[in-house]
Design an enzyme around this catalytic site. Structure first.
Site, PDB file in Angstrom:
ATOM      1  N   ASP A  68       3.443   2.367  23.046  1.00 26.97           N
ATOM      2  CA  ASP A  68       2.877   3.675  23.399  1.00 26.97           C
ATOM      3  C   ASP A  68       2.456   3.652  24.863  1.00 26.97           C
ATOM      4  O   ASP A  68       1.754   2.736  25.287  1.00 26.97           O
ATOM      5  CB  ASP A  68       1.622   3.986  22.556  1.00 26.97           C
ATOM      6  N   ASP A  81       1.810  -2.440  17.470  1.00 28.02           N
ATOM      7  CA  ASP A  81       2.487  -1.888  18.644  1.00 28.02           C
ATOM      8  C   ASP A  81       1.810  -2.446  19.891  1.00 28.02           C
ATOM      9  O   ASP A  81       0.867  -3.232  19.783  1.00 28.02           O
ATOM     10  CB  ASP A  81       2.411  -0.353  18.628  1.00 28.02           C
ATOM     11  N   ASP A 109      -0.008  -0.890  23.360  1.00 28.17           N
ATOM     12  CA  ASP A 109      -0.464   0.360  23.967  1.00 28.17           C
ATOM     13  C   ASP A 109      -0.772   0.145  25.448  1.00 28.17           C
ATOM     14  O   ASP A 109      -1.359  -0.874  25.817  1.00 28.17           O
ATOM     15  CB  ASP A 109      -1.745   0.837  23.261  1.00 28.17           C
TER      16      ASP A 109
HETATM   17  N1  DCT Z   1      -6.700   5.921  18.898  1.00 28.32           N
HETATM   18  C1  DCT Z   1      -7.600   6.937  18.674  1.00 28.32           C
HETATM   19  N2  DCT Z   1      -7.223   8.011  17.941  1.00 28.32           N
HETATM   20  C2  DCT Z   1      -5.981   8.085  17.427  1.00 28.32           C
HETATM   21  C3  DCT Z   1      -5.057   7.069  17.658  1.00 28.32           C
HETATM   22  C4  DCT Z   1      -5.452   5.977  18.405  1.00 28.32           C
HETATM   23  O1  DCT Z   1      -8.726   6.884  19.133  1.00 28.32           O
HETATM   24  N3  DCT Z   1      -5.671   9.152  16.695  1.00 28.32           N
HETATM   25  C5  DCT Z   1      -7.132   4.780  19.665  1.00 28.32           C
HETATM   26  C6  DCT Z   1      -7.845   3.747  18.842  1.00 28.32           C
HETATM   27  C7  DCT Z   1      -7.052   2.508  18.974  1.00 28.32           C
HETATM   28  C8  DCT Z   1      -6.038   2.775  20.056  1.00 28.32           C
HETATM   29  O2  DCT Z   1      -6.014   4.168  20.244  1.00 28.32           O
HETATM   30  C9  DCT Z   1      -4.692   2.234  19.737  1.00 28.32           C
HETATM   31  O3  DCT Z   1      -4.269   2.674  18.459  1.00 28.32           O
HETATM   32  P1  DCT Z   1      -3.415   1.751  17.508  1.00 28.32           P
HETATM   33  O4  DCT Z   1      -2.313   1.115  18.246  1.00 28.32           O
HETATM   34  O5  DCT Z   1      -3.069   2.551  16.318  1.00 28.32           O
HETATM   35  O6  DCT Z   1      -4.483   0.671  17.040  1.00 28.32           O
HETATM   36  P2  DCT Z   1      -4.753  -0.810  17.505  1.00 28.32           P
HETATM   37  O7  DCT Z   1      -6.209  -0.964  17.486  1.00 28.32           O
HETATM   38  O8  DCT Z   1      -4.030  -1.107  18.768  1.00 28.32           O
HETATM   39  O9  DCT Z   1      -4.186  -1.668  16.321  1.00 28.32           O
HETATM   40  P3  DCT Z   1      -2.726  -2.323  16.144  1.00 28.32           P
HETATM   41  O10 DCT Z   1      -2.947  -3.749  16.449  1.00 28.32           O
HETATM   42  O11 DCT Z   1      -2.390  -2.085  14.735  1.00 28.32           O
HETATM   43  O12 DCT Z   1      -1.799  -1.663  17.087  1.00 28.32           O
HETATM   44 MG    MG Z   2      -1.983  -0.807  19.057  1.00 24.81          MG
END
Ligand code: DCT
Ligand code: MG
Length: 510
Positions: free
Chosen positions: A434, A343, A345
């Site tokens: 997000d 995704d 963010d």
């Molecule tokens: N995060 C967190 N606790 C959660 C969800 C997310 O601390 N319950 C933080 C950690 C990473 C960040 O938010 C973004 O989450 P993701 O998009 O799930 O992870 P990512 O590292 O961006 O990996 P991806 O490349 O898969 O999106």
């Molecule tokens: Mg992410």
């Protein structure tokens, strides 16, 4: 023959000391500021030292004759890390924590390249001080450089995207996921920590001797590593990859909106394929899952950096239409330098906005996209943030900021203007986005929390709790001893409050 390697061919004649050759060398321009070398004579010999010193200076390196505080890199030959440390101790020299102890092979590579080359594990005689579990200097111990230990906390390690231990970390990622599917928290954590520490190593583990002194590697983990070293694969991993439950859960959870509970239900009902699930009339799906199935193909194909940048433009355009001075920062994996993600963010904040404007922004932005036909899915969660609430004790707790989980329609021409619409072909891709909105004074905490990785965040909180008696989450940092909230304007300040060396976002890929 390479002149740099024509040394130590048999015994050499003793010659009178030639230190004068070093002192009297003609001045050269220093091309690489901030890099101050000292070449150790011990076991290298005077002549070779003089030769290498002169050569390095000619190439624009600053090489000191004497070891002083300004030296940043000590280069040694035929010496181990402890040999050099012992020598330093004998000189009664206080080595700074940033001092690099390197093998001559690094200098030789630099000479060939004509500039400083990256230091890797094979060059480093000891790990850097940054890896110490508690980098608090002990004034009783001089010199302060000890053989350095790797910290059990990911927030005290630098983990870039260069992974020298893929064969092991791929295995442990799979085993951790399988433990998660089986709700075996302990073993999940053990595999995740093992994968994480191995990802941070600047060298490849090639024998079990290399694992000495590395934390987070329990007996089970070591057994698996030994098998991988010997056979090139792990029977445990092969068993998992062929396991019905693992394969089904992996498939089911790849659908947006499907978690462990739903997967468990479908698995027990005997489903093994998404097609069967999709076409089953008796199953009820949530709005999220419906969107997950509808855009499945797009969502499982990862988001590229180019797509993330195009989404970033889209987000900024929409946000700035309502709050021209808002800060929009990409977070998550892309901030850590990842080339792909599941995704995109974003963290949004504004210094000028009133509380009302702040609360309205995500509503306005998503309405605008809806009007333009770009909003494929939207779940907006209102803020439950309270200013004086203590940070959460839960390591994996979700934060209280207002946020929305979206699927946006990204037109190809926004990514690549050449990829124009050929008739009948779909001209867009569904992308998971997000957005998090946070109060301006909390932006540093929110940014740190949303940058990840999850393992890095977990260890930051664990470190704060166990090593500093503090509580950290995405909103605040609280000092339990002093009973005060510690404020921060930047991530650097949060690391400083915690007594940690600053770790850059791209070094947080734990
Ligand atoms: N995060 C967190 N606790 C959660 C969800 C997310 O601390 N319950 C933080 C950690 C990473 C960040 O938010 C973004 O989450 P993701 O998009 O799930 O992870 P990512 O590292 O961006 O990996 P991806 O490349 O898969 O999106
Ligand atoms: Mg992410």
């Amino acid at each position: 023959m390479d002149p740099l390697q024509t040394v130590h061919l048999g015994p050499r004649k003793k010659r009178p000391r030639q230190t004068s050759a070093l002192v009297a060398s003609t001045p050269h321009d220093i091309r690489f500021q901030g890099l101050v070398l000292f070449i150790l004579e011990k076991k290298m010999g005077t002549t070779r030292r003089a030769f290498l010193t002169e050569l390095a200076r000619k190439k624009g390196f600053r090489v000191e004759n004497e070891l002083s505080d300004s030296v940043t890199h000590i280069v040694a030959e035929n010496n181990s890390g402890s040999d050099v440390l012992e020598w330093l101790q004998l000189q009664n020299i206080k080595a700074s924590s940033q001092l690099e102890l390197l093998d001559v092979s690094w200098l030789i590579e630099c000479m060939r390249a004509g500039n400083p080359v990256q230091m890797t594990g094979k060059h480093q005689l000891v790990m850097r001080q940054d890896y110490l579990p508690n980098p608090i200097p002990d004034p009783q111990k001089t010199p302060s450089l000890a053989v350095q230990k790797i910290s059990q906390y990911a927030c005290q390690r630098r983990t870039t995207l260069i992974n020298n231990n893929h064969i092991f970390t791929d295995a442990f990622d799979i085993l951790a996921e399988n433990s998660e599917f089986r709700e075996n928290e302990c073993s999940c954590l053990a595999f995740m920590r093992a994968a994480s520490v191995l990802k941070s190593l600047p060298f490849t583990i090639s024998s079990m001797r290399d694992t000495e002194g590395i934390p987070c590697l329990g007996d089970k983990v070591k057994c698996i590593m030994e098998e991988i070293i010997e056979d090139g694969e792990s029977s445990d991993v092969n068993a998992v990859l062929n396991d019905e439950r693992y394969k089904s859960f992996k498939l089911f959870t790849s659908v947006f909106g499907v978690g462990l509970k739903t997967s468990e239900r479908w698995f027990r009902m005997g489903f093994r394929t998404l097609n069967k699930i999709r076409s089953d009339k008796s199953l009820k799906f949530t709005r999220m899952q419906k969107a997950g199935f509808l855009y499945y193909e797009d969502l499982v194909s990862c988001v590229t950096r180019a797509e993330a940048e195009a989404v970033s433009m889209l987000v900024k355009e929409a946000v700035w239409a309502f709050l021209p001075n808002a800060l929009v920062t990409i977070t998550g994996g892309f901030r850590r330098g990842k080339k792909i993600g599941h995704d995109v963010d974003f963290l949004i904040t504004s210094q000028e906005a009133t509380e009302e404007e702040e609360q309205q922004l995500l509503h306005k932005v998503t309405k605008l996209w809806e009007k333009k036909g770009l909003l494929l899915y939207c779940d907006l969660v209102e803020s439950t943030f309270e200013k004086f609430k203590l940070p959460s004790r839960k390591v994996d707790a979700l934060d209280h900021f207002q946020k929305c989980f979206l699927i946006l329609k990204l037109h190809h021409q926004r990514v690549d203007s050449d990829k124009c619409s050929q008739q009948e072909e779909k001209t867009w891709k569904a992308i998971r986005v997000d957005l998090v909105m946070c109060p301006y004074e909390r932006r540093a905490f929110a940014l740190l929390g949303w940058t990840g990785s999850r393992q890095f965040e977990r260890d930051l909180r664990r470190y704060a709790t166990h090593e500093r008696k503090m509580m950290l989450d995405n909103h605040a940092l609280y000092d339990k001893t002093k009973r005060i909230f510690l404020e921060a304007e930047s991530e650097e300040e949060i690391f400083a409050h915690l007594g940690l060396d600053y770790i850059e976002p791209w070094e947080r890929n734990a």
